[in-house]
Design a protein around this motif. Sequence first.
Motif: not given
Length: 710
Positions: A209-221
């Motif tokens: 379900s689209p309501n499940q999804a959240e976008v969290v862009p990846p991180g870099v050290d």
Amino acid sequence: MGLRLLHLNLHGLFRSHDLELGRDADTGGQTLYVLELIKGLASRPEVEQVDLVTRLIHDRRVSADYAQPIERIASDSNILRFSFGPKRYLRKELLWPYLDDLADQLVSYLQKETVLPDWIHAHYADAGYVGSLVSRRLGIPLVFTAHSLGREKQRRLLAGGVDHVQIEQTYSISKRIDAEELALAHSSLVITSTAQEANQQYSRYDSFSPNQAEVVPPGVDSTRFHSVQIEKEYSQINELVAPFLREPSLPPLLAISRAVRRKNIPALVEAYGRSSILRQRNNLVLILGCREDPRQLEKQQREVLQQVFDLVDRYDLYGRVAYPKYHRRDQIPAIYRWAAHKKGLFVNPALTEPFGLTLLEAAASGLPIVATDDGGPRDILSRCENGLLTDVTDLDSLQDALEQAGSQVKKWKSWRDNGIEAVSRHFSWDAHVCNYLALMQQHLEVMPAKPSLICETKTFNLQISKLLLLDLDSTLEASQEEDLVSFSKKLDFLQKQNQTAIGIISGRSIKVARHRYAQLHLPKPNVWITRAGTEIYYGSNDSVDQFWESYISIDWNRNDIKKNLLDLDQQLNLQDQSQQGPFKVSYILKESRANVLSLVQKRLRQKCQAACAHLRCHWFLDVVPLRASRTEAIRHIALCWGLPLQNVMVIASQQGDAELVRGLTSTVIPAEHDSCLETFRSQQRVFFSSRSHAKSVFDGLTHYRFLPTR
């Protein structure tokens, strides 16, 4: 109390230091991301404990680090290794038969903890499967990140000309997709790194379900990947690549990836080889993992590397292409900076790239990019504006993008500056971890409490140490009368003197099952599992286990099930009313066809039904609630009674009994059994008897030491 978090990352070689990235297809960017995420979470004041569960490996071909049951990451963070399946290291496609063992172990481990985790975060399909079972049984919210999805991989492989049979044999793709569907059905939250993942890839799943999804862009050290020039490190990188290159001063086209088909490295070599402009202007530098001993590489790695070597030979690229056999992980940041110092480009030609961590590392290091026009690169370049996207399946398009990207000095400098600034603003690990925690806490606040399988009190006051579960419909009814006489005495002894409870499993109603069982003149059972695992009764009590009924009834709608399967009447017939139940819709197949089960499962998912289908004896199909099955009913009883699953003995003989075999229960398979159960011969805690029916139970009682030894 602060947050307590549990991550599952089951495959690959996982440790807290010196990750062997690129060693094989299972030890890549996902492994690094999960480790960095856990380290970032462990440093946060609101997190009290964050642990990671992975596989315990005893294999002289790999480091002894992977044989440590517990490894400290930080003062409040550990790697917990559980043994499941063979001791040796296995690629992820071979782990499926053993995942139920891990789920059982993990439930037992968490039961003993004083406080349960606030949530479980499962990474990839195999962890999603285990996380679903643990979440279901203990009521812990599940978060899922696929990292890459089976349906997308299947689509790409089919488009590349690989046939269905080969895909299934190599990648166990149907098991992977089923596990992803199960994980999505149980997940409270799905974390994706790009919007494209959610909109185009996860959306192909019926349980999403689209309501499940959240976008969290990846991180870099940023402490490792930065653009500050360090002259002394360049000499090491020159030593690494110079033996391959005639003109090492030329700007490099740099690719860093595992040597697997999805990364599409041969296409990059061919595009380079076809272009006289690129051959004159640039070197090609390929960092494809380590291959100290090529004989130890996986078949896919050997094939990809052989393609690279063949293309170098075909286009006579000797002196222009570097592909060092070995590099250290701590050299990777320096390799990016070395390429940026020489005004080079980073190239990611992957067929599919949902994540793109190497793109961020390159951008942070001041290295512009040419990348596949796919999810991760698309999102990253939309923010960073530091290079070009291209269709990597089209060699002309890839060649043109590479020629164009390196042709303008001013453009290169603006791309470099844009990438450095954008990574600092949008893709730092601090920002990633903060966004992650904020989302989790936000969802936890609005998330309804999940029911747990654990009972508040034990149902019996009996001191029970073991449980013997017998199948009324096959094992007992098929036994000879003289065998049942001696069997009755044995069961009576077990109940009275050996603290062993007797349980009966039947697909029938409790009334019919009790009537038929009484005709066998056997001791009264302590527990009944009836109607395909949807009803549990204790002793002679006519009241169903209300806790179990309440647990499995969530989102169940019997009438909708019947309505949604109505048009399959050419393949299914409803059984008569006596075979139906409040939480069971029973059919009989008009023809014994293997694809009917998958067809029904797909229909249930498409109609968003919290239900699953089980096929037994090749003809009888039951649709029951998503949380219900015979094996889940067994675990409910074991949790209520405080029984280790190793002390529960079950009999499996028919098609459809595979669910009883998986996990930590002690299983007996009689001599007369369906051929589909032969696949379990190599599995631990599965005993194949040379005798049939009740006699096989005698053998099992002796084998598992349910009977006292003299």
